[in-house]
Design a protein around this motif. Structure first.
Motif, mmCIF file in Angstrom:
data_model
loop_
_atom_site.group_PDB
_atom_site.id
_atom_site.type_symbol
_atom_site.label_atom_id
_atom_site.label_comp_id
_atom_site.label_asym_id
_atom_site.label_seq_id
_atom_site.Cartn_x
_atom_site.Cartn_y
_atom_site.Cartn_z
ATOM 1 N N LYS A 25 12.455 7.978 -32.029
ATOM 2 C CA LYS A 25 12.726 8.409 -30.392
ATOM 3 C C LYS A 25 13.894 8.238 -29.881
ATOM 4 N N THR A 26 13.975 8.644 -28.480
ATOM 5 C CA THR A 26 15.130 8.550 -27.909
ATOM 6 C C THR A 26 15.105 7.298 -27.144
ATOM 7 N N MET A 86 15.992 8.377 -15.667
ATOM 8 C CA MET A 86 15.952 9.004 -16.997
ATOM 9 C C MET A 86 14.630 8.968 -18.070
ATOM 10 N N LEU A 87 14.040 7.949 -17.678
ATOM 11 C CA LEU A 87 12.758 7.874 -18.415
ATOM 12 C C LEU A 87 11.527 8.714 -17.757
ATOM 13 N N GLN A 88 11.741 8.891 -16.376
ATOM 14 C CA GLN A 88 10.814 9.306 -15.730
ATOM 15 C C GLN A 88 10.965 10.913 -15.801
ATOM 16 N N ASP A 89 12.492 11.365 -15.898
ATOM 17 C CA ASP A 89 12.738 13.026 -16.444
ATOM 18 C C ASP A 89 12.510 13.265 -17.782
ATOM 19 N N ASP A 96 12.762 7.960 -24.081
ATOM 20 C CA ASP A 96 11.429 7.646 -24.422
ATOM 21 C C ASP A 96 11.094 6.055 -23.948
ATOM 22 N N ALA A 97 12.422 5.477 -24.001
ATOM 23 C CA ALA A 97 12.070 4.125 -23.771
ATOM 24 C C ALA A 97 13.604 3.384 -23.338
#
Ligand code: GLU
Length: 334
Positions: free
Chosen positions: A150-151, A193-196, A200-201
């Motif tokens: 994940k990112t 950035m998470l919402q965009d 991922d976390a």
């Protein structure tokens, strides 16, 4: 206007606000004692708890600005590591610093490996902070092992969380170089950035509630806190003196996917300064926060658990003599 006053104003214009520099200009005693001094408190991102904490401390101090000839101001910064380094160079008079970072800096560990910051001084500790892993539900990350591929933002280099994430990966047997894509985002950007769907976390070592997590939870992409299992927490607390088990309270975040409080580990936020900051300045800051304790406590819900006694715990650098003087006077210390 008298010459002394003119000199003081010229000195102010030429040298800015630092008390020591003004004191080098010859002025009659009466003028000297009237000069206002400025102390800047380094905090963190504006959506964290450090930033409003800097505001709360400065609010207490500035009520008596005239009496102490001291005005406190607040600066948003990259966090704990940045704050320690800026205190040491004299760019900040005070900074809010995670208790683990205070320990490491004073003892020459982690970011300060072999380079102990011997002039770092503790003032008092503040609210508890939890290592918080905020993950998008659609990423499928429910456990640390599921970070694989994940990112994940582990925090900007000046932040406190970056080191905590590193310790956690080591304890949990995760290789941050190969197991996932690590980003180094600032806390204030992470929720967006998470919402965009760019990450991922993200990791954030922070008091609860805070604006960043509220922002993450309020978005269209559903989020959850990822727990740190008991065995990993036990490893961390056994290995490092400054970690303790902690719980993220879900009541503050309606809409988060977790139903019960989430186990993790944590540290404490502490106020730090340098041995070079004058005793009466640190005394004034300590005294105003402690003498107005009830008002201070009401300024942020993360302070709910604070007691005066608890604010003397979690410190590992020597106490600044200004803080010590107040604690002795107030009977909080022998
Ligand atoms: N603990 C974070 C850090 O040291 C900052 C948390 C906050 O701003 O409330 O970088």
């Amino acid at each position: 206007m008298r010459t002394g006053a003119v000199l003081a104003i010229v000195a102010f214009l030429l040298f800015g606000c630092k008390g020591e520099q003004q004191a080098t200009v010859e002025a009659p005693d009466a003028q000297k004692s009237a000069a206002m001094r400025f102390a800047t408190i380094g905090t963190g991102g504006v959506t964290g708890v450090y930033y409003p904490t800097g505001g709360a401390i400065s609010k207490m101090v500035n009520k008596k600005a005239k009496e102490y000839r001291l005005r406190a101001t607040v600066e948003s910064t990259g966090g704990s590591v940045f704050n320690v380094n800026a205190i040491m160079t004299g760019d900040l008079e005070f900074g809010i610093v995670q208790s683990d970072r205070q320990y490491q800096a004073y003892h020459g560990r982690a970011d300060w490996d072999g380079n102990p910051q011997q002039r770092l001084r503790a003032v008092f500790s503040i609210h508890p902070e939890s290592v918080t892993l905020v993950a998008a539900v659609d990423s499928g990350i429910q456990t640390l092992a599921e970070l694989r591929d994940k990112t994940v933002s582990i925090g900007n280099p000046g932040s406190g969380q970056r080191g905590n994430a590193g310790d956690l990966f080591e304890a949990a047997g995760i290789d941050p170089e190969n197991d996932f894509r690590a980003e180094g985002l600032k806390a204030a950007e992470s929720a967006g950035m998470l919402q965009d769907e760019r990450i991922d976390a993200y990791f954030y070592t922070v008091g609860h509630p805070n604006g960043s997590v509220k922002e993450a939870v309020a978005g269209a992409r559903k989020v959850r806190f990822v727990p740190v299992d008991e065995a990993t927490v036990a490893k961390l607390t056994a290995r490092f003196p400054y970690y303790a088990p902690s719980l993220i309270p879900v009541e503050f975040y309606p809409g988060v996917a977790n139903e019960a409080d989430v186990p993790t580990f944590g540290v404490k936020a502490t106020l730090c300064t340098s041995a070079d900051v004058p005793e009466d300045v640190v005394y004034a800051v300590t005294k105003e926060v402690f003498e107005n304790f009830d008002e201070f406590k009401g300024l942020h819900p993360a302070y709910k658990v604070l007691t005066k006694k608890s604010m003397l715990q979690g410190l590992s650098a020597p106490l600044h003599p200004g803080a010590e003087r107040y604690f002795k006077e107030a009977g909080l210390m022998e």
